[in-house]
Design a protein around this motif. Sequence first.
Motif, short mmCIF file in Angstrom:
data_model
loop_
_atom_site.label_atom_id
_atom_site.label_comp_id
_atom_site.label_asym_id
_atom_site.label_seq_id
_atom_site.Cartn_x
_atom_site.Cartn_y
_atom_site.Cartn_z
N VAL A 176 -33.86 -28.15 29.41
CA VAL A 176 -34.81 -27.29 30.12
C VAL A 176 -35.61 -28.10 31.13
O VAL A 176 -35.74 -27.73 32.31
CB VAL A 176 -35.75 -26.58 29.13
CG1 VAL A 176 -36.89 -25.88 29.88
CG2 VAL A 176 -34.97 -25.58 28.29
N LEU A 177 -36.17 -29.23 30.70
CA LEU A 177 -37.00 -30.04 31.58
C LEU A 177 -36.18 -30.66 32.71
O LEU A 177 -36.64 -30.73 33.86
CB LEU A 177 -37.72 -31.13 30.79
CG LEU A 177 -38.77 -30.64 29.79
CD1 LEU A 177 -39.28 -31.79 28.94
CD2 LEU A 177 -39.93 -29.97 30.53
N GLN A 207 -35.51 -27.91 35.23
CA GLN A 207 -36.70 -27.61 36.02
C GLN A 207 -36.94 -28.66 37.10
O GLN A 207 -37.28 -28.34 38.24
CB GLN A 207 -37.92 -27.50 35.10
CG GLN A 207 -37.91 -26.28 34.20
CD GLN A 207 -39.07 -26.27 33.22
OE1 GLN A 207 -39.72 -27.29 32.98
NE2 GLN A 207 -39.34 -25.12 32.64
N VAL A 222 -34.38 -28.28 39.87
CA VAL A 222 -34.69 -27.13 40.74
C VAL A 222 -35.82 -27.49 41.69
O VAL A 222 -35.79 -27.14 42.88
CB VAL A 222 -35.06 -25.91 39.88
CG1 VAL A 222 -35.66 -24.81 40.76
CG2 VAL A 222 -33.84 -25.38 39.16
N ALA A 223 -36.84 -28.19 41.19
CA ALA A 223 -37.96 -28.60 42.06
C ALA A 223 -37.46 -29.50 43.19
O ALA A 223 -37.88 -29.36 44.34
CB ALA A 223 -39.02 -29.31 41.23
N THR A 263 -35.33 -27.37 45.67
CA THR A 263 -36.15 -26.47 46.47
C THR A 263 -36.78 -27.22 47.65
O THR A 263 -36.76 -26.75 48.79
CB THR A 263 -37.25 -25.84 45.61
OG1 THR A 263 -36.65 -25.08 44.56
CG2 THR A 263 -38.13 -24.92 46.44
#
Length: 273
Positions: free
Chosen positions: A22-23, A26, A29-30, A33
Motif C-alpha cells: 500500500v505504502l 502510494q 502514484v505521488a 503524478t
Amino acid sequence: MIRILFLTILIGIGLGLAAWLVLAAQFAVAIATREGALIAAPKSAVRDDLPDAVTAFADKGLSGGETVATVRFTQDADMQRSPGQDWLPLTARQVVSASAPGFLWVARQGGFGPVPMVRVLDAYDPQRGGVLAIRLLGAFPIGTLSGGPADRAEAMRYLAELPWCPDAILTNHDIGWEKTAEGFAATLGTKGGEARVEFTFDSDGDIIAVSAEERPATMPDGTTALLPWRGTMGDYDQMGERRVPRRAEVGYVYDTGYAPYFRAEITQYEVLR
C-alpha cells in the motif's frame, strides 16, 4: 503451540507485506503524478529580456536546436546525509520543466531486484510546493521535509541546476535575472520566500560555480538552519541534443568550513517533445 506461533508469524508477515504494498503504491502514484504534470507542461516562448551573457550560455547549451518544454536525464551520484557520514551511492532520474519552475528527482540506493533499499523523492513545483521524501524499501517513511523551507530550498535547487536545462533559461519567464560582481543571479518567488542563486562564469562563458547565502539545511539534530550553499559544475560535453556539464557537486558552509553532501555525473540526457 508451535502451530499457533507459526500462524502468528505468517499473519505478521502478511500484514507487513500488505502495508508495504500500500505504502509503496502510494509513493509511486505521488511520483508519477508529479512527473506527469511536468511532462505535460506546454512549451513557452523564448525570452527577449535576458542579459547577453546568459543568453549566450543558454544558446551554446541548446547546440543549435529548438527549445522544448521538458528535459530528462539520469545520474550516477553519491550523497552524504551529514558531514562525516559514509557516502551512499545512488542512481537517479530527473525531469526538469523549462516553461515553468519545476523538477522531479527520484533516486535509488541499494536494494534487491525491483525493490530499492532506499528511494528518495526530491521535487518542486509552485502548486504542490517543495518536498524531500525518503522511503525505506520505497515505502516506509524515514524522513520528510515540506512546507515553506522546503519550497525555498527546492526552488534554489531548480535555479542552481539551470545549466542542465538551458531551455529553462531561455523560456521560463518566472525567473528574474540581475548582474552581480561574479556573474549573474537568478531569482524565483516561492511561498517560503525568495529563492536566489548566483552564478559564476569562466572566461569561455560557461557557468562553473553556483552559490546562495541562505539556503535551508537540516542539521544533525533535526533542526533547520539557514547556511551558505556552494556548488561547482564542469566537464561540459555534448549529451544528446544539449551541451551540459557532466559533473556537479554541492555542499554547505558550516562553522568548520565547506562540506559537500551531493555529487553527480550525468549518464544519459534527452529532450522531451
